[in-house]
Design a protein around this motif. Structure first.
Motif, PDB file in Angstrom:
ATOM      1  N   ASP A  79       0.876  -1.180   0.000  1.00 39.30           N
ATOM      2  CA  ASP A  79       0.000   0.000   0.000  1.00 39.30           C
ATOM      3  C   ASP A  79       0.914   1.231   0.000  1.00 39.30           C
ATOM      4  N   MET A 111      -9.174  15.960   0.911  1.00 41.43           N
ATOM      5  CA  MET A 111     -10.293  15.226   0.298  1.00 41.43           C
ATOM      6  C   MET A 111     -11.606  15.301   1.066  1.00 41.43           C
ATOM      7  N   ILE A 115     -13.780   4.072  -0.764  1.00 33.89           N
ATOM      8  CA  ILE A 115     -14.672   4.486   0.329  1.00 33.89           C
ATOM      9  C   ILE A 115     -13.890   5.360   1.317  1.00 33.89           C
ATOM     10  N   ASN A 123      -0.912  -1.537  -4.392  1.00 32.50           N
ATOM     11  CA  ASN A 123      -2.170  -0.925  -3.989  1.00 32.50           C
ATOM     12  C   ASN A 123      -1.916   0.555  -3.748  1.00 32.50           C
TER      13      ASN A 123
HETATM   14  C1  7PM Z   1      -9.567   7.373   5.089  1.00 36.66           C
HETATM   15  C2  7PM Z   1      -9.873   6.503   6.114  1.00 36.66           C
HETATM   16  C3  7PM Z   1      -8.612   7.036   4.188  1.00 36.66           C
HETATM   17  C4  7PM Z   1      -9.222   5.277   6.215  1.00 36.66           C
HETATM   18  C5  7PM Z   1      -7.973   5.821   4.280  1.00 36.66           C
HETATM   19  C6  7PM Z   1      -8.291   4.961   5.288  1.00 36.66           C
HETATM   20  C7  7PM Z   1      -8.224   1.818   1.416  1.00 36.66           C
HETATM   21  C8  7PM Z   1      -6.916   1.538   1.037  1.00 36.66           C
HETATM   22  C9  7PM Z   1      -6.897   2.597   2.948  1.00 36.66           C
HETATM   23  C10 7PM Z   1      -9.302   1.419   0.549  1.00 36.66           C
HETATM   24  C11 7PM Z   1      -7.643   0.537  -0.937  1.00 36.66           C
HETATM   25  C12 7PM Z   1      -7.300   3.193   6.694  1.00 36.66           C
HETATM   26  C13 7PM Z   1      -7.707   3.594   5.315  1.00 36.66           C
HETATM   27  N1  7PM Z   1      -8.206   2.461   2.620  1.00 36.66           N
HETATM   28  N2  7PM Z   1      -6.613   0.889  -0.115  1.00 36.66           N
HETATM   29  N3  7PM Z   1      -6.092   2.023   1.999  1.00 36.66           N
HETATM   30  N4  7PM Z   1      -8.949   0.780  -0.614  1.00 36.66           N
HETATM   31  N5  7PM Z   1      -7.394  -0.089  -2.098  1.00 36.66           N
HETATM   32  O1  7PM Z   1      -7.704   2.057   7.030  1.00 36.66           O
HETATM   33  O2  7PM Z   1     -10.504   1.638   0.816  1.00 36.66           O
HETATM   34  O3  7PM Z   1      -6.605   3.947   7.361  1.00 36.66           O
HETATM   35  S1  7PM Z   1      -6.259   3.422   4.337  1.00 36.66           S
END
Ligand code: 7PM
Length: 377
Positions: A187, A240, A280, A206
């Protein structure tokens, strides 16, 4: 841009509900569809038709000739075929993810020190990488099909992490897991981190930024030839969540993903290496997130596995009144289950054991025609 909203009647020769954006002569085509017994209307820049696919293509031919009907026919055929065909496995250098036969669970491994992040961070400098590796192993024992290793939090307002620090966090973990033949996704939105992680054994990139954070990332992914998650984000993690607005969030996110797939194909990234993800929580209000989850099925028209990440996210807390991220288990499970029942192939979660059990039931409940979905499979 063709999006099949519903094609469940097509196999019996019935009509499909198809949305076509950016179609030249949309109004003329709509009237030709209506004249041929279909239903069609133009809403903003989209033609919404309920017609047999061939009727729509013929109407475009009558109004715009082969130049209009040809490309439209290709898009409509692919979208209807992917809608009706169901999800496909995802080949990766460390084995195929069985998206075609059952839901796939991606365990989250945050190798980030910020304690704020969802209580799921497993990074203590003094016992790195052992603690992170141990947590990954626990998720795999609980049934995770792969582990998503991230060294930089992408939450709203998160502090950027220098590349050398991100590498220090993720590489030892990727190496250890890949050495055990674990499927690892990295990621990251940095090209060099993606490259070094894949060289260390990561099988999937990712990138929540869709290549916008580092101009070299997409070319690097093309060179590496590994699967890539295409995710929609409106703005950047810093900006965002400042009042994101959409006319039709599903249509706009769909168009972005479809455009991005085409862009990646032009860069030489094969379509069958791609996973799509509506992102999301990435530039969406609570209402936007719920609409995307309600209409997950429409993203399957892209013919690629759909990844959904709702786990412990703040919109769940807002709805259920649960302040503490690590307490948002029920909302995380319900949204993963409903997303799977509506066609998602991969769910990215913190609570693996609970989610594995929940999505098995959800897949069985969805009456999914995929083999291996029968109860007790
Ligand atoms: C806002 C809240 C932004 C939480 C990011 C997060 C995704 C990801 C994350 C997703 C894919 C967190 C997440 N979320 N990669 N990485 N899709 N592909 O758990 O929805 O902190 S980070």
């Amino acid at each position: 841009m063709v999006r099949v909203v519903d094609a469940s009647l097509v196999p019996s020769g019935g009509p499909a509900r198809i949305s076509v954006s950016r179609l030249p002569l949309a109004a003329e085509v709509a009237s030709a569809v209506a004249a041929a017994g279909g239903v069609a209307e133009v809403v903003e820049d989209r033609l919404l038709a309920t017609a047999r696919p061939s009727q729509l293509v013929d109407a475009a031919g009558r109004r715009g000739g082969a130049d209009l009907a040809g490309p439209l026919e290709i898009e409509v055929e692919r979208a209807v075929a992917s809608w009706l065909g169901g999800p496909v496995d995802l080949a990766t250098p460390s084995g195929a993810l069985p998206c075609g036969s059952r839901p796939v669970v991606m365990g989250i491994l945050n190798v980030t020190p910020d304690s704020f992040s969802d209580g799921g961070s497993h990074y203590r400098p003094e016992d790195h990488p052992a603690a992170a590796i141990a947590h990954a192993r626990r998720m795999l024992e609980e049934g995770a099909d792969l582990v998503d290793v991230g060294g930089e939090s992408t939450r709203p307002g998160a502090e950027p992490v220098p590349e050398d620090e991100e590498l220090r966090r993720v590489l030892p973990v990727v190496e250890a897991l890949a050495a055990d033949d674990v499927t690892v996704s990295i990621d990251t939105s940095k090209a060099n981190v993606a490259r070094r992680a894949v060289e260390a054994g990561a099988a999937i990139v990712n990138d929540v930024s869709a290549g916008t954070n580092d101009g070299l990332l997409l070319r690097t992914v093309a060179e590496l030839g590994v699967p890539y998650v295409v995710m929609h984000m409106r703005g950047t993690p810093r900006t965002m969540q400042r009042d994101p607005r959409y006319t039709d969030v599903v249509a706009e996110v769909y168009d972005f993903l479809s455009d991005q797939i085409r862009r990646l194909e032009l860069l030489g990234i094969r379509r069958d290496l791609l996973v799509v993800d509506p992102g999301i929580g990435f530039g969406k209000t609570v209402a936007h997130n719920l609409e995307l989850l309600r209409r997950v099925r429409e993203f399957t028209s892209l013919g690629r596995p759909v990844l959904i990440g709702t786990s412990r996210k703040s919109f769940l807390g807002t709805i259920s009144g649960v302040e503490e991220a690590s307490e948002r288990l029920e909302g995380s499970i319900v949204t993963a289950a409903i997303a799977v029942a509506r066609g998602a192939s991969i769910v990215r979660v913190h609570d693996v054991a609970e989610t594995v059990r929940a999505v098995r039931v959800a897949a069985a409940l969805s009456g999914d025609p995929r083999p291996g979905q029968e109860p007790g499979a």
